[in-house]
Design an enzyme around this catalytic site. Structure first.
Site, PDB file in Angstrom:
ATOM      1  N   LYS A 175       0.855  -1.196   0.000  1.00 45.31           N
ATOM      2  CA  LYS A 175       0.000   0.000   0.000  1.00 45.31           C
ATOM      3  C   LYS A 175       0.890   1.245   0.000  1.00 45.31           C
ATOM      4  O   LYS A 175       1.508   1.589   1.010  1.00 45.31           O
ATOM      5  CB  LYS A 175      -0.909   0.006   1.245  1.00 45.31           C
ATOM      6  CG  LYS A 175      -1.918   1.138   1.244  1.00 45.31           C
ATOM      7  CD  LYS A 175      -1.707   2.032   2.454  1.00 45.31           C
ATOM      8  CE  LYS A 175      -2.444   3.332   2.428  1.00 45.31           C
ATOM      9  NZ  LYS A 175      -2.064   4.286   1.383  1.00 45.31           N
ATOM     10  N   GLU A 250       9.300   2.358  11.040  1.00 47.16           N
ATOM     11  CA  GLU A 250      10.344   3.400  10.992  1.00 47.16           C
ATOM     12  C   GLU A 250       9.622   4.720  10.795  1.00 47.16           C
ATOM     13  O   GLU A 250       8.863   4.894   9.836  1.00 47.16           O
ATOM     14  CB  GLU A 250      11.341   3.118   9.871  1.00 47.16           C
ATOM     15  CG  GLU A 250      12.238   1.910  10.141  1.00 47.16           C
ATOM     16  CD  GLU A 250      13.032   1.996  11.450  1.00 47.16           C
ATOM     17  OE1 GLU A 250      13.291   3.122  11.936  1.00 47.16           O
ATOM     18  OE2 GLU A 250      13.357   0.934  12.003  1.00 47.16           O
ATOM     19  N   CYS A 284      13.320  11.773   6.406  1.00 49.71           N
ATOM     20  CA  CYS A 284      13.178  11.430   7.826  1.00 49.71           C
ATOM     21  C   CYS A 284      14.476  11.712   8.569  1.00 49.71           C
ATOM     22  O   CYS A 284      14.481  11.951   9.770  1.00 49.71           O
ATOM     23  CB  CYS A 284      12.771   9.980   7.983  1.00 49.71           C
ATOM     24  SG  CYS A 284      13.826   8.859   7.055  1.00 49.71           S
ATOM     25  N   GLU A 382       8.519  17.439  14.500  1.00 45.09           N
ATOM     26  CA  GLU A 382       9.010  17.245  13.136  1.00 45.09           C
ATOM     27  C   GLU A 382       8.227  18.147  12.179  1.00 45.09           C
ATOM     28  O   GLU A 382       7.005  18.065  12.109  1.00 45.09           O
ATOM     29  CB  GLU A 382       8.814  15.779  12.725  1.00 45.09           C
ATOM     30  CG  GLU A 382       9.377  15.473  11.350  1.00 45.09           C
ATOM     31  CD  GLU A 382       9.131  14.033  10.917  1.00 45.09           C
ATOM     32  OE1 GLU A 382       7.996  13.541  11.067  1.00 45.09           O
ATOM     33  OE2 GLU A 382      10.084  13.400  10.427  1.00 45.09           O
TER      34      GLU A 382
HETATM   35  P1  NDP Z   1       1.949   8.931   7.117  1.00 45.73           P
HETATM   36  O1  NDP Z   1       2.181   8.285   8.422  1.00 45.73           O
HETATM   37  O2  NDP Z   1       0.862   9.917   7.003  1.00 45.73           O
HETATM   38  O3  NDP Z   1       1.618   7.809   6.007  1.00 45.73           O
HETATM   39  C1  NDP Z   1       2.458   6.714   5.777  1.00 45.73           C
HETATM   40  C2  NDP Z   1       1.655   5.597   5.158  1.00 45.73           C
HETATM   41  O4  NDP Z   1       0.700   5.137   6.109  1.00 45.73           O
HETATM   42  C3  NDP Z   1       0.854   6.031   3.931  1.00 45.73           C
HETATM   43  O5  NDP Z   1       0.804   4.994   2.995  1.00 45.73           O
HETATM   44  C4  NDP Z   1      -0.509   6.289   4.539  1.00 45.73           C
HETATM   45  O6  NDP Z   1      -1.572   6.214   3.616  1.00 45.73           O
HETATM   46  C5  NDP Z   1      -0.592   5.161   5.538  1.00 45.73           C
HETATM   47  N1  NDP Z   1      -1.595   5.344   6.575  1.00 45.73           N
HETATM   48  C6  NDP Z   1      -2.146   6.507   7.016  1.00 45.73           C
HETATM   49  N2  NDP Z   1      -3.061   6.256   7.987  1.00 45.73           N
HETATM   50  C7  NDP Z   1      -3.081   4.914   8.158  1.00 45.73           C
HETATM   51  C8  NDP Z   1      -3.804   4.040   9.030  1.00 45.73           C
HETATM   52  N3  NDP Z   1      -4.684   4.497   9.916  1.00 45.73           N
HETATM   53  N4  NDP Z   1      -3.565   2.719   8.945  1.00 45.73           N
HETATM   54  C9  NDP Z   1      -2.665   2.234   8.084  1.00 45.73           C
HETATM   55  N5  NDP Z   1      -1.958   3.011   7.221  1.00 45.73           N
HETATM   56  C10 NDP Z   1      -2.150   4.333   7.271  1.00 45.73           C
HETATM   57  O7  NDP Z   1       3.342   9.523   6.657  1.00 45.73           O
HETATM   58  P2  NDP Z   1       3.691  10.375   5.352  1.00 45.73           P
HETATM   59  O8  NDP Z   1       3.318   9.596   4.138  1.00 45.73           O
HETATM   60  O9  NDP Z   1       3.136  11.736   5.511  1.00 45.73           O
HETATM   61  O10 NDP Z   1       5.294  10.422   5.409  1.00 45.73           O
HETATM   62  C11 NDP Z   1       6.012  11.334   6.152  1.00 45.73           C
HETATM   63  C12 NDP Z   1       6.458  10.722   7.465  1.00 45.73           C
HETATM   64  O11 NDP Z   1       7.220   9.548   7.214  1.00 45.73           O
HETATM   65  C13 NDP Z   1       7.380  11.629   8.262  1.00 45.73           C
HETATM   66  O12 NDP Z   1       7.009  11.583   9.619  1.00 45.73           O
HETATM   67  C14 NDP Z   1       8.760  10.993   8.093  1.00 45.73           C
HETATM   68  O13 NDP Z   1       9.651  11.258   9.124  1.00 45.73           O
HETATM   69  C15 NDP Z   1       8.406   9.555   8.015  1.00 45.73           C
HETATM   70  N6  NDP Z   1       9.462   8.798   7.372  1.00 45.73           N
HETATM   71  C16 NDP Z   1      10.256   7.974   8.134  1.00 45.73           C
HETATM   72  C17 NDP Z   1      11.301   7.286   7.564  1.00 45.73           C
HETATM   73  C18 NDP Z   1      12.158   6.363   8.384  1.00 45.73           C
HETATM   74  O14 NDP Z   1      12.804   5.482   7.802  1.00 45.73           O
HETATM   75  N7  NDP Z   1      12.221   6.510   9.687  1.00 45.73           N
HETATM   76  C19 NDP Z   1      11.638   7.437   6.144  1.00 45.73           C
HETATM   77  C20 NDP Z   1      10.743   8.300   5.450  1.00 45.73           C
HETATM   78  C21 NDP Z   1       9.693   8.962   6.043  1.00 45.73           C
HETATM   79  P3  NDP Z   1      -2.210   7.549   2.957  1.00 45.73           P
HETATM   80  O15 NDP Z   1      -1.105   8.175   2.182  1.00 45.73           O
HETATM   81  O16 NDP Z   1      -3.288   7.009   2.115  1.00 45.73           O
HETATM   82  O17 NDP Z   1      -2.687   8.410   4.083  1.00 45.73           O
END
Ligand code: NDP
Length: 482
Positions: A175, A250, A284, A382
């Site tokens: 997903k 992560e 991130c 963040e």
């Molecule tokens: P989100 O947490 O909003 O979304 C991540 C994924 O989770 C998306 O596919 C999203 O879908 C999905 N999602 C959202 N809500 C749910 C739920 N209730 N149940 C299951 N899945 C869900 O993050 P972002 O996409 O905005 O990414 C940015 C964030 O990612 C930042 O906090 C960044 O730091 C972190 N990040 C961490 C990394 C690491 O390795 N530590 C690397 C890269 C980013 P949808 O898009 O449809 O909402």
């Protein structure tokens, strides 16, 4: 006509069953949508899980040679299509074209690196206390795993999860972020062309609250690997804990770069600029706090501001230093945090506004604050945008105290000429990645990657020599010959 079939289930490209549509926008030209198509719904997601579960047994039985050569073929196809993939990535996510090309090439490298796991990721033989008993461990795939990914590395992050899951014999329901479904579709099309059997990889594009939630709670899912925000990650981790399945999350960061008085100031300034403003601060591991010894703070601040003001900002397709923020929501978040920082008493040194002539996209100038203290929200939360906070420390111990005084613990860096200080830093810092005289951003595939504290579930790390551990059960076998 535009292809509106974004769901890939059991080897077929089909439309989403939901009445709800997803519109993908180019953050450089948001008024001109790139694609509109129906999202998947819960029932379709369940179907994808069922299909992946059915495909498990046959996939698990493929030989290491078959999996190894499949991953190499995927890598070659990614390399052959680097231009097309990079353009999609830049249009959809906004990053500069050269950064997109770099990310696509890295995705190919990732598949090559993990291909070798097919022949090596296995158990161990262990000396037995009993001479008649042979003791060893074996590793078996979890079964069907859900891979949930964010938008900021929309081909590299899925690639390192897909490659590891597949090579260890798992089937997948993937997903992607709702911001970046186009690059996800192109990646899965290449997997299909490379010969991934029907049902082994399934792509389900829809919202986090339906598709993501279904994957998190569906009994057919045997493990979840998630990268994204800490809020969502913790929610998923809780659901996984309730079901007793392995979870890897992560999440966010608030990464510090500490600069000691003996540091090379020019190098420290270059690293801070690259770490804070590269990829528009949407990494991130982005540098968000520059913690500087009082003896060198003026010199370093001048060097950072001068460099920040010289960066070019513009559409990713023009390959600037900094593209737009990914979305209207992230754009609003960036400007909200500018106000939050100012109201708390931080001093804005440069940036904080939309650049002239770029009013239509989600642009912001590289932004630097000083006089930031740990009690301010700008020092704790963040932003995920190009906003750097400079904080002053009077000595090493205070620098470490400030650096650790956040809930996150993903990446970190220290600039110093003294390797004893570097060692002390590596020991004292609460972060999963530690750089000495390097930017907080960037990592090597063969090194384990992941955070501590609120940045990670701290289960098994991704990447590195042991990334396969998350995707496998380990059994300890005691074989006594009759
Ligand atoms: P989100 O947490 O909003 O979304 C991540 C994924 O989770 C998306 O596919 C999203 O879908 C999905 N999602 C959202 N809500 C749910 C739920 N209730 N149940 C299951 N899945 C869900 O993050 P972002 O996409 O905005 O990414 C940015 C964030 O990612 C930042 O906090 C960044 O730091 C972190 N990040 C961490 C990394 C690491 O390795 N530590 C690397 C890269 C980013 P949808 O898009 O449809 O909402």
């Amino acid at each position: 006509m535009t292809d509106t079939r974004y769901q890939y289930i059991d080897g077929e490209w089909i439309e989403g069953d939901s009445d709800d549509e997803m519109t993908v926008r180019n953050p450089a030209v948001p008024d001109d949508p790139l694609a509109t198509f129906p999202r998947a719904d819960r029932e379709q997601t369940r179907n994808a899980v069922d299909v992946a579960t059915e495909a498990s047994e046959a996939w698990e039985e493929t030989t290491p040679d078959e999996r190894d050569s499949l991953l190499y073929d995927i890598a070659d196809l990614i390399d052959d299509n680097v231009d097309e993939l990079a353009q999609t990535l830049t249009k959809e996510e906004g990053k500069a074209l050269s950064s997109s090309r770099g990310e696509v090439s890295r995705a190919a490298e990732i598949f090559r690196f993990f291909a070798s796991y097919a022949r090596t990721a296995t158990g161990e033989t262990i000396p037995s206390s009993d001479p008649d008993t042979f003791t060893y461990t074996i590793r078996e795939p979890l079964g069907t795993v859900a891979l949930v990914t964010p938008w900021n590395f929309p081909i590299a992050t899925p690639s390192w999860k897909l490659a590891t899951a597949l090579v260890t014999g798992n089937t997948v329901v993937f997903k992607p972020s709702s911001q970046t479904p186009m690059i996800a579709k192109q990646l899965v099309e290449l997997l299909e062309r490379a010969g991934v059997p029907d049902g082994v990889v399934n792509l389900v594009v829809g919202s986090g609250s339906t598709v993501g939630d279904e994957l998190t709670t569906n009994d057919g899912i045997d493990g979840i690997s998630f990268t994204g925000s800490t809020g969502v990650g913790r929610q998923i981790a809780q659901a996984a804990a309730d079901r007793g399945i392995p979870i890897q999350t992560e999440m966010g960061g608030k990464n510090p770069q500490v600069v000691l008085p003996d540091a090379d100031i020019e190098d420290a300034a270059d690293a801070a600029i690259g770490g804070a403003f590269g990829l528009t601060g949407q990494a991130c591991t982005a540098t968000s706090r520059l913690i500087v010894h009082e003896d060198v703070i003026d010199e370093l601040t001048d060097a950072v501001v001068e460099r920040a003001e010289s960066l070019s900002v513009g559409p990713g397709m023009d390959d600037p230093d900094m593209g737009p923020a990914v979305s209207e929501e992230q754009d609003e978040t960036n400007f909200d945090y500018i106000d939050i920082a100012k109201e708390a008493g931080a001093t804005l040194l440069t940036g904080g506004t939309r650049p002239d002539g770029l009013e239509s996209g989600y642009y912001i100038e590289p932004t630097v604050f000083t006089d930031v203290t740990s009690d301010m929200r700008i020092a704790q939360e963040e932003v995920f945008g190009p906003v750097l906070s400079i904080m002053e420390a009077s000595d090493f111990d205070e620098a470490i105290e400030i650096a650790n005084d956040v809930e996150f613990g993903l990446s970190s860096s220290v600039f110093t000429a003294d390797m004893a200080s570097a060692r002390r830093f590596a020991n004292a810092i609460e972060a999963g990645v530690v750089k000495v005289n390097g930017a907080t951003t960037g990592s090597q595939i063969q090194m384990p990657f992941g955070g501590m504290k609120a940045s990670s579930s701290e289960t098994q790390k991704e990447m590195g020599q042991t990334a396969y551990e998350f995707y496998t059960h380990e059994k300890a076998v005691y074989r006594t010959d009759p």
